[in-house]
Design a protein around this motif. Structure first.
Motif, mmCIF file in Angstrom:
data_model
loop_
_atom_site.group_PDB
_atom_site.id
_atom_site.type_symbol
_atom_site.label_atom_id
_atom_site.label_comp_id
_atom_site.label_asym_id
_atom_site.label_seq_id
_atom_site.Cartn_x
_atom_site.Cartn_y
_atom_site.Cartn_z
ATOM 1 N N ILE A 5 0.865 -1.190 0.000
ATOM 2 C CA ILE A 5 0.000 0.000 0.000
ATOM 3 C C ILE A 5 0.898 1.235 0.000
ATOM 4 O O ILE A 5 1.767 1.387 0.873
ATOM 5 N N LEU A 6 0.668 2.090 -0.994
ATOM 6 C CA LEU A 6 1.536 3.265 -1.153
ATOM 7 C C LEU A 6 1.026 4.414 -0.292
ATOM 8 O O LEU A 6 -0.093 4.900 -0.490
ATOM 9 N N ALA A 7 1.849 4.824 0.651
ATOM 10 C CA ALA A 7 1.405 5.861 1.586
ATOM 11 C C ALA A 7 2.523 6.842 1.919
ATOM 12 O O ALA A 7 2.595 7.367 3.021
ATOM 13 N N ALA A 8 3.418 7.071 0.936
ATOM 14 C CA ALA A 8 4.588 7.908 1.224
ATOM 15 C C ALA A 8 4.477 9.318 0.659
ATOM 16 O O ALA A 8 5.326 10.165 0.933
ATOM 17 N N GLY A 9 3.409 9.569 -0.141
ATOM 18 C CA GLY A 9 3.341 10.829 -0.907
ATOM 19 C C GLY A 9 3.251 12.074 -0.032
ATOM 20 O O GLY A 9 2.884 12.003 1.149
ATOM 21 N N ARG A 10 3.569 13.220 -0.619
ATOM 22 C CA ARG A 10 3.548 14.483 0.117
ATOM 23 C C ARG A 10 2.145 15.099 0.170
ATOM 24 O O ARG A 10 1.882 15.982 0.973
ATOM 25 N N GLY A 11 1.261 14.651 -0.727
ATOM 26 C CA GLY A 11 -0.125 15.136 -0.683
ATOM 27 C C GLY A 11 -0.242 16.638 -0.839
ATOM 28 O O GLY A 11 -1.005 17.304 -0.127
ATOM 29 N N THR A 12 0.488 17.193 -1.807
ATOM 30 C CA THR A 12 0.525 18.663 -1.930
ATOM 31 C C THR A 12 -0.824 19.248 -2.328
ATOM 32 O O THR A 12 -1.154 20.360 -1.935
ATOM 33 N N ARG A 13 -1.616 18.492 -3.095
ATOM 34 C CA ARG A 13 -2.922 19.038 -3.501
ATOM 35 C C ARG A 13 -3.891 19.095 -2.328
ATOM 36 O O ARG A 13 -4.928 19.751 -2.413
ATOM 37 N N MET A 14 -3.555 18.426 -1.278
ATOM 38 C CA MET A 14 -4.422 18.394 -0.097
ATOM 39 C C MET A 14 -4.014 19.466 0.920
ATOM 40 O O MET A 14 -4.555 19.541 2.016
ATOM 41 N N ALA A 22 0.399 12.943 7.063
ATOM 42 C CA ALA A 22 0.375 12.263 5.770
ATOM 43 C C ALA A 22 -1.076 12.197 5.288
ATOM 44 O O ALA A 22 -1.988 11.974 6.091
ATOM 45 N N LYS A 23 -1.265 12.367 3.998
ATOM 46 C CA LYS A 23 -2.640 12.331 3.453
ATOM 47 C C LYS A 23 -3.382 11.047 3.839
ATOM 48 O O LYS A 23 -4.563 11.114 4.209
ATOM 49 N N PRO A 24 -2.724 9.877 3.786
ATOM 50 C CA PRO A 24 -3.469 8.658 4.136
ATOM 51 C C PRO A 24 -3.950 8.629 5.589
ATOM 52 O O PRO A 24 -4.757 7.793 5.957
ATOM 53 N N VAL A 77 10.525 2.223 3.795
ATOM 54 C CA VAL A 77 10.677 3.681 3.788
ATOM 55 C C VAL A 77 11.142 4.153 2.411
ATOM 56 O O VAL A 77 12.134 3.660 1.876
ATOM 57 N N GLN A 78 10.392 5.081 1.866
ATOM 58 C CA GLN A 78 10.817 5.749 0.628
ATOM 59 C C GLN A 78 11.334 7.118 1.056
ATOM 60 O O GLN A 78 10.551 7.987 1.445
ATOM 61 N N THR A 79 12.641 7.275 1.019
ATOM 62 C CA THR A 79 13.212 8.479 1.633
ATOM 63 C C THR A 79 12.891 9.748 0.842
ATOM 64 O O THR A 79 12.654 10.798 1.410
ATOM 65 N N ARG A 82 9.921 10.050 -5.072
ATOM 66 C CA ARG A 82 10.329 10.140 -6.492
ATOM 67 C C ARG A 82 9.300 9.538 -7.432
ATOM 68 O O ARG A 82 9.524 9.478 -8.629
ATOM 69 N N GLY A 83 8.186 9.032 -6.885
ATOM 70 C CA GLY A 83 7.137 8.486 -7.742
ATOM 71 C C GLY A 83 6.685 7.118 -7.273
ATOM 72 O O GLY A 83 7.309 6.490 -6.409
ATOM 73 N N THR A 84 5.580 6.661 -7.865
ATOM 74 C CA THR A 84 4.941 5.435 -7.377
ATOM 75 C C THR A 84 5.736 4.162 -7.714
ATOM 76 O O THR A 84 5.715 3.210 -6.936
#
Ligand code: TTP
Length: 411
Positions: A5-14, A22-24, A77-79, A82-84
Protein backbone atom coordinates in the motif's frame (compact mmCIF):
# COMPACT_ATOMS: atom_id res chain seq x y z
CA UNK A 1 -1.72 -12.37 -1.63
CA UNK A 2 1.09 -10.09 -0.43
CA UNK A 3 -0.01 -6.48 -0.75
CA UNK A 4 1.84 -3.19 -0.97
CA UNK A 5 0.00 0.00 0.00
CA UNK A 6 1.54 3.27 -1.15
CA UNK A 7 1.40 5.86 1.59
CA UNK A 8 4.59 7.91 1.22
CA UNK A 9 3.34 10.83 -0.91
CA UNK A 10 3.55 14.48 0.12
CA UNK A 11 -0.13 15.14 -0.68
CA UNK A 12 0.52 18.66 -1.93
CA UNK A 13 -2.92 19.04 -3.50
CA UNK A 14 -4.42 18.39 -0.10
CA UNK A 15 -2.64 21.38 1.51
CA UNK A 16 -3.08 22.79 4.15
CA UNK A 17 -4.52 19.57 5.61
CA UNK A 18 -1.26 17.72 4.87
CA UNK A 19 1.07 20.36 6.34
CA UNK A 20 1.45 18.25 9.47
CA UNK A 21 0.15 14.81 8.54
CA UNK A 22 0.38 12.26 5.77
CA UNK A 23 -2.64 12.33 3.45
CA UNK A 24 -3.47 8.66 4.14
CA UNK A 25 -3.89 9.57 7.84
CA UNK A 26 -6.70 12.07 7.20
CA UNK A 27 -9.84 11.08 9.10
CA UNK A 28 -12.58 9.23 7.26
CA UNK A 29 -15.40 8.33 9.65
CA UNK A 30 -13.93 6.28 12.52
CA UNK A 31 -10.41 5.68 11.15
CA UNK A 32 -7.73 7.11 8.86
CA UNK A 33 -8.23 6.92 5.09
CA UNK A 34 -5.50 4.30 4.62
CA UNK A 35 -7.02 2.07 7.32
CA UNK A 36 -10.13 1.73 5.14
CA UNK A 37 -7.88 0.71 2.24
CA UNK A 38 -5.96 -1.77 4.37
CA UNK A 39 -9.08 -3.30 5.93
CA UNK A 40 -10.78 -3.70 2.55
CA UNK A 41 -7.61 -5.38 1.24
CA UNK A 42 -7.51 -7.78 4.20
CA UNK A 43 -11.17 -8.67 3.72
CA UNK A 44 -10.56 -9.19 0.00
CA UNK A 45 -7.60 -11.54 0.44
CA UNK A 46 -4.39 -9.72 1.46
CA UNK A 47 -2.17 -12.09 3.43
CA UNK A 48 0.50 -9.53 4.36
CA UNK A 49 0.73 -5.76 4.11
CA UNK A 50 3.72 -3.60 3.31
CA UNK A 51 3.02 0.06 3.86
CA UNK A 52 5.38 2.33 1.97
CA UNK A 53 5.89 5.39 4.13
CA UNK A 54 7.93 8.56 3.76
CA UNK A 55 6.33 11.94 4.32
CA UNK A 56 5.15 12.17 7.98
CA UNK A 57 5.78 8.43 8.35
CA UNK A 58 5.69 8.18 12.14
CA UNK A 59 1.91 8.58 12.44
CA UNK A 60 1.33 5.79 9.92
CA UNK A 61 3.76 3.47 11.70
CA UNK A 62 2.36 4.05 15.15
CA UNK A 63 -1.23 3.72 13.98
CA UNK A 64 -0.68 0.31 12.36
CA UNK A 65 1.99 -1.37 14.46
CA UNK A 66 3.07 -4.80 13.21
CA UNK A 67 -0.28 -6.53 12.74
CA UNK A 68 -3.77 -5.69 11.54
CA UNK A 69 -6.80 -7.97 11.27
CA UNK A 70 -4.61 -11.05 11.75
CA UNK A 71 -2.29 -10.04 8.91
CA UNK A 72 1.39 -9.07 9.43
CA UNK A 73 2.27 -5.45 8.65
CA UNK A 74 5.70 -4.26 7.55
CA UNK A 75 6.93 -0.81 6.62
CA UNK A 76 9.22 0.20 3.78
CA UNK A 77 10.68 3.68 3.79
CA UNK A 78 10.82 5.75 0.63
CA UNK A 79 13.21 8.48 1.63
CA UNK A 80 12.51 10.80 -1.29
CA UNK A 81 9.10 10.93 -2.98
CA UNK A 82 10.33 10.14 -6.49
CA UNK A 83 7.14 8.49 -7.74
CA UNK A 84 4.94 5.44 -7.38
CA UNK A 85 7.28 2.97 -9.17
CA UNK A 86 10.07 4.08 -6.85
CA UNK A 87 7.72 3.54 -3.89
CA UNK A 88 7.05 -0.07 -4.95
CA UNK A 89 10.79 -0.59 -5.45
CA UNK A 90 11.28 0.54 -1.86
CA UNK A 91 8.90 -2.24 -0.80
CA UNK A 92 10.62 -4.98 -2.83
CA UNK A 93 12.83 -6.22 0.01
CA UNK A 94 9.73 -7.03 2.10
CA UNK A 95 8.16 -9.15 -0.67
CA UNK A 96 8.53 -12.80 -1.49
CA UNK A 97 10.12 -12.53 -4.94
CA UNK A 98 8.68 -15.75 -6.33
CA UNK A 99 5.02 -14.79 -5.88
CA UNK A 100 2.74 -12.21 -7.50
CA UNK A 101 1.88 -9.13 -5.47
CA UNK A 102 -0.89 -6.57 -5.22
CA UNK A 103 -0.29 -2.81 -5.15
CA UNK A 104 -2.92 -0.34 -3.92
CA UNK A 105 -2.89 3.42 -3.54
CA UNK A 106 -3.14 4.33 0.13
CA UNK A 107 -5.16 7.43 -0.64
CA UNK A 108 -8.06 5.69 -2.39
CA UNK A 109 -11.23 4.04 -1.13
CA UNK A 110 -12.20 0.71 -2.64
CA UNK A 111 -15.25 -1.47 -2.03
CA UNK A 112 -14.56 -5.01 -0.81
CA UNK A 113 -16.35 -7.00 -3.58
CA UNK A 114 -14.38 -5.12 -6.26
CA UNK A 115 -11.07 -5.77 -4.51
CA UNK A 116 -12.09 -9.40 -3.97
CA UNK A 117 -12.55 -9.71 -7.75
CA UNK A 118 -9.03 -8.29 -8.21
CA UNK A 119 -7.51 -10.74 -5.73
CA UNK A 120 -9.76 -13.59 -6.80
CA UNK A 121 -8.13 -15.09 -9.85
CA UNK A 122 -5.12 -16.85 -8.34
CA UNK A 123 -2.70 -13.98 -8.86
CA UNK A 124 -3.09 -13.51 -12.61
CA UNK A 125 -2.03 -10.01 -13.70
CA UNK A 126 -4.85 -7.50 -13.34
CA UNK A 127 -5.67 -3.83 -12.99
CA UNK A 128 -8.74 -2.29 -11.38
CA UNK A 129 -10.79 -0.05 -13.65
CA UNK A 130 -13.54 2.40 -12.90
CA UNK A 131 -15.95 3.96 -15.36
CA UNK A 132 -16.17 7.77 -15.25
CA UNK A 133 -17.84 10.46 -17.34
CA UNK A 134 -14.69 12.63 -17.57
CA UNK A 135 -11.87 10.15 -18.41
CA UNK A 136 -9.59 12.90 -19.78
CA UNK A 137 -8.70 13.87 -16.20
CA UNK A 138 -7.30 10.40 -15.39
CA UNK A 139 -5.08 7.58 -16.62
CA UNK A 140 -7.31 5.85 -19.17
CA UNK A 141 -7.08 2.12 -19.91
CA UNK A 142 -6.84 0.78 -23.46
CA UNK A 143 -8.52 -2.59 -23.92
CA UNK A 144 -8.47 -5.28 -26.60
CA UNK A 145 -11.58 -6.83 -28.18
CA UNK A 146 -11.22 -9.86 -25.93
CA UNK A 147 -11.36 -7.64 -22.84
CA UNK A 148 -7.69 -7.53 -21.80
CA UNK A 149 -6.00 -4.27 -20.85
CA UNK A 150 -3.35 -3.40 -23.43
CA UNK A 151 -2.07 -0.10 -22.10
CA UNK A 152 -2.73 3.10 -20.20
CA UNK A 153 -2.66 6.70 -21.46
CA UNK A 154 -2.38 9.62 -19.05
CA UNK A 155 -5.00 12.36 -19.33
CA UNK A 156 -5.67 11.90 -23.08
CA UNK A 157 -7.60 14.51 -25.06
CA UNK A 158 -9.41 11.71 -26.89
CA UNK A 159 -9.83 8.95 -24.33
CA UNK A 160 -9.82 5.41 -25.80
CA UNK A 161 -12.42 4.30 -23.20
CA UNK A 162 -14.31 5.57 -20.18
CA UNK A 163 -12.38 3.16 -17.96
CA UNK A 164 -9.79 4.76 -15.75
CA UNK A 165 -6.92 3.26 -13.79
CA UNK A 166 -8.09 2.80 -10.18
CA UNK A 167 -4.56 2.41 -8.80
CA UNK A 168 -5.05 -1.26 -7.89
CA UNK A 169 -2.87 -3.90 -9.53
CA UNK A 170 -1.93 -7.57 -9.40
CA UNK A 171 1.64 -7.75 -10.68
CA UNK A 172 3.27 -11.02 -11.77
CA UNK A 173 6.55 -12.32 -10.28
CA UNK A 174 8.45 -10.97 -13.32
CA UNK A 175 7.40 -7.38 -12.44
CA UNK A 176 10.13 -7.36 -9.76
CA UNK A 177 12.50 -6.98 -12.70
CA UNK A 178 10.47 -4.23 -14.39
CA UNK A 179 10.38 -1.68 -11.55
CA UNK A 180 13.34 0.35 -12.84
CA UNK A 181 11.58 2.80 -15.14
CA UNK A 182 12.80 6.03 -16.71
CA UNK A 183 11.71 9.40 -15.35
CA UNK A 184 8.43 10.58 -16.87
CA UNK A 185 7.83 14.02 -18.40
CA UNK A 186 6.71 15.28 -15.01
CA UNK A 187 9.93 14.03 -13.45
CA UNK A 188 8.58 11.00 -11.57
CA UNK A 189 9.16 7.25 -11.68
CA UNK A 190 5.64 6.11 -12.45
CA UNK A 191 3.94 2.81 -11.72
CA UNK A 192 1.89 3.20 -14.90
CA UNK A 193 5.15 2.64 -16.82
CA UNK A 194 5.53 -0.67 -14.99
CA UNK A 195 1.92 -1.46 -15.91
CA UNK A 196 2.75 -0.74 -19.57
CA UNK A 197 5.48 -3.40 -19.49
CA UNK A 198 3.15 -5.87 -17.74
CA UNK A 199 0.56 -5.25 -20.51
CA UNK A 200 3.22 -5.85 -23.19
CA UNK A 201 4.43 -9.09 -21.62
CA UNK A 202 1.26 -10.63 -20.13
CA UNK A 203 -2.49 -10.89 -20.51
CA UNK A 204 -3.79 -8.33 -18.01
CA UNK A 205 -7.36 -8.63 -16.75
CA UNK A 206 -9.32 -5.41 -16.41
CA UNK A 207 -11.39 -5.78 -13.26
CA UNK A 208 -14.36 -3.40 -13.35
CA UNK A 209 -14.75 -1.82 -9.91
CA UNK A 210 -18.23 -0.94 -8.65
CA UNK A 211 -16.95 1.84 -6.48
CA UNK A 212 -13.70 3.75 -6.15
CA UNK A 213 -12.71 7.17 -4.88
CA UNK A 214 -9.34 8.79 -5.33
CA UNK A 215 -8.82 11.15 -2.40
CA UNK A 216 -6.31 13.69 -3.66
CA UNK A 217 -8.06 17.04 -3.31
CA UNK A 218 -9.75 18.52 -0.23
CA UNK A 219 -13.34 18.11 -1.39
CA UNK A 220 -12.62 14.42 -2.01
CA UNK A 221 -12.10 14.08 1.74
CA UNK A 222 -15.72 15.22 2.12
CA UNK A 223 -16.75 12.63 -0.50
CA UNK A 224 -14.78 9.93 1.34
CA UNK A 225 -16.61 10.79 4.55
CA UNK A 226 -19.95 10.88 2.74
CA UNK A 227 -19.26 7.31 1.57
CA UNK A 228 -18.01 5.86 4.85
CA UNK A 229 -20.45 7.70 7.13
CA UNK A 230 -23.33 6.39 4.99
CA UNK A 231 -22.09 2.87 5.83
CA UNK A 232 -21.68 3.52 9.57
CA UNK A 233 -24.74 1.43 10.47
CA UNK A 234 -23.19 -1.64 8.81
CA UNK A 235 -19.81 -1.17 10.50
CA UNK A 236 -21.34 -0.51 13.93
CA UNK A 237 -24.14 -3.12 13.51
CA UNK A 238 -26.74 -0.54 14.47
CA UNK A 239 -28.23 2.72 13.28
CA UNK A 240 -28.03 4.02 16.85
CA UNK A 241 -24.90 3.12 18.76
CA UNK A 242 -24.77 5.33 21.83
CA UNK A 243 -21.83 4.79 24.16
CA UNK A 244 -21.60 8.43 25.26
CA UNK A 245 -24.03 10.68 27.19
CA UNK A 246 -27.07 11.89 25.30
CA UNK A 247 -29.53 14.25 27.02
CA UNK A 248 -33.12 13.05 27.11
CA UNK A 249 -33.93 16.46 25.60
CA UNK A 250 -31.86 15.83 22.47
CA UNK A 251 -33.32 14.33 19.30
CA UNK A 252 -31.41 11.84 17.15
CA UNK A 253 -32.61 10.83 13.69
CA UNK A 254 -31.10 8.37 11.22
CA UNK A 255 -27.75 6.69 11.84
CA UNK A 256 -25.98 8.33 14.76
CA UNK A 257 -22.98 6.89 16.57
CA UNK A 258 -21.86 8.58 19.80
CA UNK A 259 -18.61 7.17 21.14
CA UNK A 260 -17.89 6.69 24.84
CA UNK A 261 -16.89 9.95 26.51
CA UNK A 262 -18.79 12.12 24.02
CA UNK A 263 -21.73 14.26 25.16
CA UNK A 264 -24.84 15.51 23.41
CA UNK A 265 -26.59 18.16 25.48
CA UNK A 266 -30.15 19.41 25.78
CA UNK A 267 -31.93 20.87 22.76
CA UNK A 268 -29.59 19.33 20.18
CA UNK A 269 -30.99 17.84 16.97
CA UNK A 270 -28.78 15.38 15.09
CA UNK A 271 -29.74 14.06 11.67
CA UNK A 272 -27.49 11.18 10.67
CA UNK A 273 -25.37 9.82 9.37
CA UNK A 274 -23.24 11.48 12.02
CA UNK A 275 -20.31 10.12 14.02
CA UNK A 276 -19.47 11.88 17.28
CA UNK A 277 -16.06 10.73 18.44
CA UNK A 278 -14.88 10.31 22.01
CA UNK A 279 -14.53 13.44 24.10
CA UNK A 280 -16.57 15.58 21.70
CA UNK A 281 -19.42 17.77 23.00
CA UNK A 282 -22.43 19.09 21.11
CA UNK A 283 -24.85 21.72 22.37
CA UNK A 284 -26.86 22.88 24.07
CA UNK A 285 -29.23 23.82 21.26
CA UNK A 286 -27.16 22.87 18.22
CA UNK A 287 -28.20 21.33 14.89
CA UNK A 288 -25.89 18.74 13.33
CA UNK A 289 -26.91 17.44 9.92
CA UNK A 290 -25.98 14.45 7.81
CA UNK A 291 -22.58 13.23 6.73
CA UNK A 292 -20.78 14.97 9.52
CA UNK A 293 -17.79 13.74 11.48
CA UNK A 294 -17.27 15.43 14.85
CA UNK A 295 -13.69 14.50 15.76
CA UNK A 296 -12.23 13.54 19.11
CA UNK A 297 -12.62 16.33 21.67
CA UNK A 298 -14.23 18.68 19.13
CA UNK A 299 -16.87 21.14 20.40
CA UNK A 300 -20.03 22.34 18.71
CA UNK A 301 -21.71 24.89 20.96
CA UNK A 302 -24.93 26.81 21.40
CA UNK A 303 -26.90 27.83 18.31
CA UNK A 304 -24.42 26.31 15.86
CA UNK A 305 -25.45 24.47 12.69
CA UNK A 306 -23.01 22.01 11.12
CA UNK A 307 -23.78 20.13 7.93
CA UNK A 308 -21.86 17.66 5.77
CA UNK A 309 -18.55 18.58 7.34
CA UNK A 310 -15.45 17.15 8.94
CA UNK A 311 -14.34 18.68 12.24
CA UNK A 312 -10.98 17.21 13.14
CA UNK A 313 -9.91 16.51 16.71
CA UNK A 314 -10.14 19.51 19.03
CA UNK A 315 -11.88 21.81 16.53
CA UNK A 316 -14.18 24.26 18.33
CA UNK A 317 -17.21 26.02 16.91
CA UNK A 318 -18.47 27.61 20.11
CA UNK A 319 -21.49 29.78 19.41
CA UNK A 320 -23.82 31.19 16.77
CA UNK A 321 -22.01 29.81 13.72
CA UNK A 322 -22.82 28.00 10.47
CA UNK A 323 -20.45 25.38 9.02
CA UNK A 324 -21.52 23.73 5.76
CA UNK A 325 -19.66 21.30 3.47
CA UNK A 326 -16.37 22.22 5.10
CA UNK A 327 -13.24 20.72 6.62
CA UNK A 328 -11.90 22.19 9.85
CA UNK A 329 -8.42 20.98 10.75
CA UNK A 330 -7.25 19.94 14.19
CA UNK A 331 -7.76 22.60 16.91
CA UNK A 332 -9.39 25.13 14.57
CA UNK A 333 -11.29 27.75 16.55
CA UNK A 334 -14.31 29.62 15.22
CA UNK A 335 -15.06 32.97 16.89
CA UNK A 336 -18.72 33.51 17.82
CA UNK A 337 -20.87 34.27 14.81
CA UNK A 338 -18.42 32.99 12.15
CA UNK A 339 -20.36 31.96 9.05
CA UNK A 340 -19.30 29.83 6.09
CA UNK A 341 -20.72 30.32 2.59
CA UNK A 342 -21.14 27.05 0.70
CA UNK A 343 -23.08 28.05 -2.43
CA UNK A 344 -22.42 30.47 -5.29
CA UNK A 345 -25.17 32.89 -6.35
CA UNK A 346 -24.93 31.57 -9.92
CA UNK A 347 -25.35 27.97 -8.72
CA UNK A 348 -22.12 26.91 -10.51
CA UNK A 349 -19.75 24.41 -8.90
CA UNK A 350 -17.59 26.04 -6.23
CA UNK A 351 -13.96 26.45 -7.27
CA UNK A 352 -10.86 26.20 -5.14
CA UNK A 353 -7.24 27.20 -5.62
CA UNK A 354 -4.93 24.21 -6.05
CA UNK A 355 -1.24 24.72 -6.72
CA UNK A 356 -1.83 28.23 -8.04
CA UNK A 357 -4.84 27.48 -10.25
CA UNK A 358 -8.59 27.75 -9.67
CA UNK A 359 -10.07 24.26 -10.05
CA UNK A 360 -13.73 23.26 -10.09
CA UNK A 361 -14.69 21.05 -7.18
CA UNK A 362 -17.64 19.76 -9.20
CA UNK A 363 -19.73 20.49 -6.10
CA UNK A 364 -22.58 22.99 -6.02
CA UNK A 365 -22.29 22.99 -2.23
CA UNK A 366 -18.77 23.38 -0.94
CA UNK A 367 -17.56 25.49 1.95
CA UNK A 368 -14.08 26.08 3.33
CA UNK A 369 -10.91 24.18 4.25
CA UNK A 370 -9.03 25.36 7.33
CA UNK A 371 -5.57 24.20 8.26
CA UNK A 372 -4.83 22.95 11.78
CA UNK A 373 -4.95 25.65 14.43
CA UNK A 374 -6.59 28.32 12.23
CA UNK A 375 -8.67 30.87 14.17
CA UNK A 376 -11.46 33.18 13.05
CA UNK A 377 -12.50 36.40 14.81
CA UNK A 378 -16.08 37.05 15.89
CA UNK A 379 -18.62 37.69 13.15
CA UNK A 380 -16.24 36.81 10.35
CA UNK A 381 -17.47 35.41 7.04
CA UNK A 382 -15.63 32.87 4.92
CA UNK A 383 -16.48 32.64 1.25
CA UNK A 384 -17.16 29.32 -0.52
CA UNK A 385 -13.94 27.57 -1.60
CA UNK A 386 -11.60 29.58 0.65
CA UNK A 387 -8.66 27.84 2.33
CA UNK A 388 -6.95 29.23 5.42
CA UNK A 389 -3.37 28.17 6.21
CA UNK A 390 -2.26 26.19 9.23
CA UNK A 391 -2.38 28.55 12.26
CA UNK A 392 -3.87 31.28 10.03
CA UNK A 393 -6.05 33.98 11.60
CA UNK A 394 -9.01 36.05 10.47
CA UNK A 395 -9.78 39.40 12.16
CA UNK A 396 -13.11 40.11 13.88
CA UNK A 397 -15.78 41.13 11.37
CA UNK A 398 -13.54 40.27 8.42
CA UNK A 399 -14.94 38.84 5.20
CA UNK A 400 -12.51 36.41 3.56
CA UNK A 401 -13.37 36.36 -0.13
CA UNK A 402 -10.23 34.74 -1.52
CA UNK A 403 -7.93 31.83 -0.78
CA UNK A 404 -5.26 32.54 1.83
CA UNK A 405 -2.71 29.82 1.04
CA UNK A 406 0.53 31.34 -0.24
CA UNK A 407 2.60 29.84 -3.04
CA UNK A 408 5.30 28.61 -0.67
CA UNK A 409 2.68 26.74 1.38
CA UNK A 410 1.57 24.80 -1.72
CA UNK A 411 4.92 23.02 -2.14
P1 TTP B 1 -0.26 10.91 -5.77
O1 TTP B 1 -1.65 11.24 -5.36
O2 TTP B 1 0.08 10.95 -7.20
O3 TTP B 1 0.78 11.81 -4.99
P2 TTP B 1 0.66 12.46 -3.56
O4 TTP B 1 -0.07 11.58 -2.62
O5 TTP B 1 2.02 12.86 -3.12
O6 TTP B 1 -0.25 13.75 -3.78
P3 TTP B 1 0.03 15.13 -4.58
O7 TTP B 1 0.06 14.79 -6.04
O8 TTP B 1 -1.14 15.96 -4.21
O9 TTP B 1 1.33 15.71 -4.07
O10 TTP B 1 0.14 9.45 -5.23
C1 TTP B 1 -0.64 8.30 -5.40
C2 TTP B 1 -0.33 7.36 -4.27
O11 TTP B 1 1.05 6.99 -4.26
C3 TTP B 1 -0.58 7.97 -2.92
O12 TTP B 1 -1.11 6.98 -2.08
C4 TTP B 1 0.79 8.39 -2.44
C5 TTP B 1 1.71 7.38 -3.07
N1 TTP B 1 3.04 7.88 -3.42
C6 TTP B 1 4.14 7.31 -2.81
O13 TTP B 1 4.03 6.42 -1.95
N2 TTP B 1 5.38 7.75 -3.19
C7 TTP B 1 5.57 8.72 -4.12
O14 TTP B 1 6.72 9.06 -4.43
C8 TTP B 1 4.40 9.30 -4.74
C9 TTP B 1 4.54 10.36 -5.79
C10 TTP B 1 3.16 8.84 -4.36
Amino acid sequence: MQTVILAAGRGTRMRPLTDRRAKPMLPVAEKPLVAHTADAAIEAGATSLTLVVGYEADDVRSYFGDERGGVPVEFAVQTEQRGTADAVRAAAATLDDDAPFVVLNGDALYDVPSLAALYGDGGTPAVGSYSVTNPSSYGVLETSDDGYVTGVVEKPENPPSSLVNAGAYVFPVEAHGWLDVAESDRGELELTDVLTTVCEQCDVRGVAFDRWLDVGRPWELLEANEWKLAELDARFDSIRRIDGDVSEHAELHGTVVVEAGAEIRSGVVVEGPVLVRRGATIGPNAYVRGHTLIGEGAKVGHAVEVKNSVLMAGATVGHLSYVGDSILGRDVNFGAGTKVANLRHDGEAVRQMLKGKLVSSGRRKYGVVLGDGAKTGINSSLNAGVRLPTDGTVRPGETVLYDRIGESEEK
